[in-house]
Design a protein around this motif. Structure first.
Motif, PDB file in Angstrom:
ATOM      1  N   ALA A 136     -33.801  52.907  23.969  1.00 43.76           N
ATOM      2  CA  ALA A 136     -35.532  52.213  24.028  1.00 43.76           C
ATOM      3  C   ALA A 136     -36.629  54.042  23.681  1.00 43.76           C
ATOM      4  O   ALA A 136     -37.841  53.348  24.198  1.00 43.76           O
ATOM      5  N   PHE A 137     -36.236  55.026  23.022  1.00 42.68           N
ATOM      6  CA  PHE A 137     -37.361  55.892  23.088  1.00 42.68           C
ATOM      7  C   PHE A 137     -39.091  54.869  21.755  1.00 42.68           C
ATOM      8  O   PHE A 137     -40.007  55.630  22.834  1.00 42.68           O
ATOM      9  N   SER A 138     -38.843  54.358  21.330  1.00 43.98           N
ATOM     10  CA  SER A 138     -40.311  53.696  20.996  1.00 43.98           C
ATOM     11  C   SER A 138     -40.879  53.044  21.749  1.00 43.98           C
ATOM     12  O   SER A 138     -41.959  52.673  21.300  1.00 43.98           O
ATOM     13  N   ARG A 185     -42.773  53.089  30.716  1.00 45.37           N
ATOM     14  CA  ARG A 185     -41.915  52.044  29.657  1.00 45.37           C
ATOM     15  C   ARG A 185     -43.133  50.630  30.059  1.00 45.37           C
ATOM     16  O   ARG A 185     -43.286  49.707  29.069  1.00 45.37           O
ATOM     17  N   SER A 186     -43.742  51.485  31.200  1.00 39.66           N
ATOM     18  CA  SER A 186     -44.700  50.389  31.590  1.00 39.66           C
ATOM     19  C   SER A 186     -46.566  49.934  31.489  1.00 39.66           C
ATOM     20  O   SER A 186     -47.077  48.967  31.905  1.00 39.66           O
ATOM     21  N   ILE A 187     -46.446  51.060  30.913  1.00 40.73           N
ATOM     22  CA  ILE A 187     -47.827  51.890  30.766  1.00 40.73           C
ATOM     23  C   ILE A 187     -48.671  50.260  29.801  1.00 40.73           C
ATOM     24  O   ILE A 187     -48.462  50.396  28.678  1.00 40.73           O
ATOM     25  N   SER A 203     -44.947  52.593  20.412  1.00 42.24           N
ATOM     26  CA  SER A 203     -44.379  53.403  19.520  1.00 42.24           C
ATOM     27  C   SER A 203     -45.254  52.591  18.059  1.00 42.24           C
ATOM     28  O   SER A 203     -45.312  51.630  18.399  1.00 42.24           O
ATOM     29  N   GLY A 204     -45.744  53.482  17.284  1.00 38.88           N
ATOM     30  CA  GLY A 204     -47.199  52.606  16.370  1.00 38.88           C
ATOM     31  C   GLY A 204     -48.213  52.728  16.846  1.00 38.88           C
ATOM     32  O   GLY A 204     -49.511  51.688  16.327  1.00 38.88           O
ATOM     33  N   GLY A 205     -48.110  52.448  18.500  1.00 41.10           N
ATOM     34  CA  GLY A 205     -49.393  52.126  18.962  1.00 41.10           C
ATOM     35  C   GLY A 205     -51.203  53.488  18.370  1.00 41.10           C
ATOM     36  O   GLY A 205     -50.032  54.284  18.292  1.00 41.10           O
ATOM     37  N   ARG A 206     -51.944  53.625  18.582  1.00 42.30           N
ATOM     38  CA  ARG A 206     -53.114  54.101  18.191  1.00 42.30           C
ATOM     39  C   ARG A 206     -52.692  55.525  19.032  1.00 42.30           C
ATOM     40  O   ARG A 206     -53.066  54.949  20.400  1.00 42.30           O
ATOM     41  N   ALA A 207     -53.258  56.647  18.507  1.00 40.11           N
ATOM     42  CA  ALA A 207     -53.363  57.592  19.466  1.00 40.11           C
ATOM     43  C   ALA A 207     -54.902  57.613  20.421  1.00 40.11           C
ATOM     44  O   ALA A 207     -55.461  57.536  20.220  1.00 40.11           O
ATOM     45  N   SER A 242     -47.832  62.880  18.012  1.00 38.06           N
ATOM     46  CA  SER A 242     -47.402  62.536  16.362  1.00 38.06           C
ATOM     47  C   SER A 242     -45.911  62.096  17.588  1.00 38.06           C
ATOM     48  O   SER A 242     -44.973  62.821  18.348  1.00 38.06           O
ATOM     49  N   ARG A 243     -44.506  61.355  16.800  1.00 38.84           N
ATOM     50  CA  ARG A 243     -43.358  60.730  17.514  1.00 38.84           C
ATOM     51  C   ARG A 243     -42.660  60.571  16.329  1.00 38.84           C
ATOM     52  O   ARG A 243     -43.213  59.438  15.254  1.00 38.84           O
ATOM     53  N   ASP A 244     -41.821  61.406  16.617  1.00 42.35           N
ATOM     54  CA  ASP A 244     -40.522  61.030  15.834  1.00 42.35           C
ATOM     55  C   ASP A 244     -39.665  59.679  16.731  1.00 42.35           C
ATOM     56  O   ASP A 244     -38.166  60.675  17.280  1.00 42.35           O
ATOM     57  N   ASN A 245     -39.396  58.833  16.229  1.00 44.29           N
ATOM     58  CA  ASN A 245     -38.458  57.921  17.383  1.00 44.29           C
ATOM     59  C   ASN A 245     -36.929  58.170  16.888  1.00 44.29           C
ATOM     60  O   ASN A 245     -35.907  58.177  17.240  1.00 44.29           O
ATOM     61  N   ALA A 246     -36.324  59.089  15.578  1.00 46.75           N
ATOM     62  CA  ALA A 246     -35.138  58.899  14.584  1.00 46.75           C
ATOM     63  C   ALA A 246     -34.887  60.712  15.829  1.00 46.75           C
ATOM     64  O   ALA A 246     -33.473  61.015  15.898  1.00 46.75           O
ATOM     65  N   LYS A 247     -35.852  61.232  15.835  1.00 45.95           N
ATOM     66  CA  LYS A 247     -35.438  62.332  17.101  1.00 45.95           C
ATOM     67  C   LYS A 247     -36.009  61.846  18.298  1.00 45.95           C
ATOM     68  O   LYS A 247     -35.729  63.435  19.149  1.00 45.95           O
ATOM     69  N   ASN A 248     -36.498  61.099  18.616  1.00 47.13           N
ATOM     70  CA  ASN A 248     -36.402  60.985  20.592  1.00 47.13           C
ATOM     71  C   ASN A 248     -37.583  61.943  20.706  1.00 47.13           C
ATOM     72  O   ASN A 248     -36.788  62.598  22.046  1.00 47.13           O
ATOM     73  N   THR A 249     -38.306  62.079  19.755  1.00 46.26           N
ATOM     74  CA  THR A 249     -38.952  63.842  19.968  1.00 46.26           C
ATOM     75  C   THR A 249     -40.177  62.920  20.233  1.00 46.26           C
ATOM     76  O   THR A 249     -41.279  62.424  19.184  1.00 46.26           O
ATOM     77  N   VAL A 250     -41.763  64.002  20.973  1.00 42.47           N
ATOM     78  CA  VAL A 250     -43.106  63.420  20.340  1.00 42.47           C
ATOM     79  C   VAL A 250     -43.475  64.753  20.886  1.00 42.47           C
ATOM     80  O   VAL A 250     -43.031  65.955  21.061  1.00 42.47           O
ATOM     81  N   TYR A 251     -44.267  65.127  19.545  1.00 43.69           N
ATOM     82  CA  TYR A 251     -45.001  66.575  19.375  1.00 43.69           C
ATOM     83  C   TYR A 251     -46.336  66.579  19.748  1.00 43.69           C
ATOM     84  O   TYR A 251     -47.357  65.479  19.844  1.00 43.69           O
ATOM     85  N   LEU A 252     -47.086  68.149  20.110  1.00 49.29           N
ATOM     86  CA  LEU A 252     -48.340  68.453  20.235  1.00 49.29           C
ATOM     87  C   LEU A 252     -48.596  68.969  18.627  1.00 49.29           C
ATOM     88  O   LEU A 252     -48.568  70.207  20.080  1.00 49.29           O
TER      89      LEU A 252
END
Length: 125
Positions: free
Chosen positions: A27-29, A99-101, A53-57, A70-80
């Motif tokens: 449930a990374f997304s 998950r609850s923020i 996921s999909g929320g504005r940065a 950025s985030r890649d949900n398929a790879k369970n990875t977030v980048y900066l």
């Protein structure tokens, strides 16, 4: 969820770096994701993040137009992606997830339950 940050290093002012944070678990997304940083002798500060996921940065003012999260949900990875680095960007960078923020908590490091181990970024002048 477990987080593993990587990509830090020693660079010169004006250079670029891309940090990665790989997450385990499902449930990374559905997680809010963020990058924080902590310079020596200073408090941990928010750098950039997504509320979901999909929320504005959202970005800290000093990194706007230089850093991109950025985030890649398929790879369970977030980048900066960090461009035009400055000496004042020198810090240990941490990725965080929760998950609850809600949006109003995004910049509050105390609201996050899960943290990566940190990756050090040093920018020389």
């Amino acid at each position: 969820v477990q987080l593993q940050a990587s990509g830090g290093g020693l660079v010169q002012a004006g250079d670029s770096l891309r940090l990665s944070c790989a997450a385990s678990g499902r449930a990374f997304s559905t997680y809010a994701l963020a990058w924080f940083r902590q310079a020596p002798g200073k408090e941990r500060e928010f750098v950039a993040g997504f509320s979901r996921s999909g929320g504005r940065a959202a970005y800290e003012e000093s990194v706007k137009n230089r850093f991109t999260i950025s985030r890649d949900n398929a790879k369970n990875t977030v980048y900066l992606q960090m461009n035009s680095l400055k000496p004042e960007d020198t810090a240990v960078y941490y990725c965080a997830a929760d998950r609850s923020i809600i949006l109003s908590e995004l910049r509050n490091y105390a609201a996050y339950d899960f943290w990566g181990q940190g990756t050090e970024v040093t920018v020389s002048s």
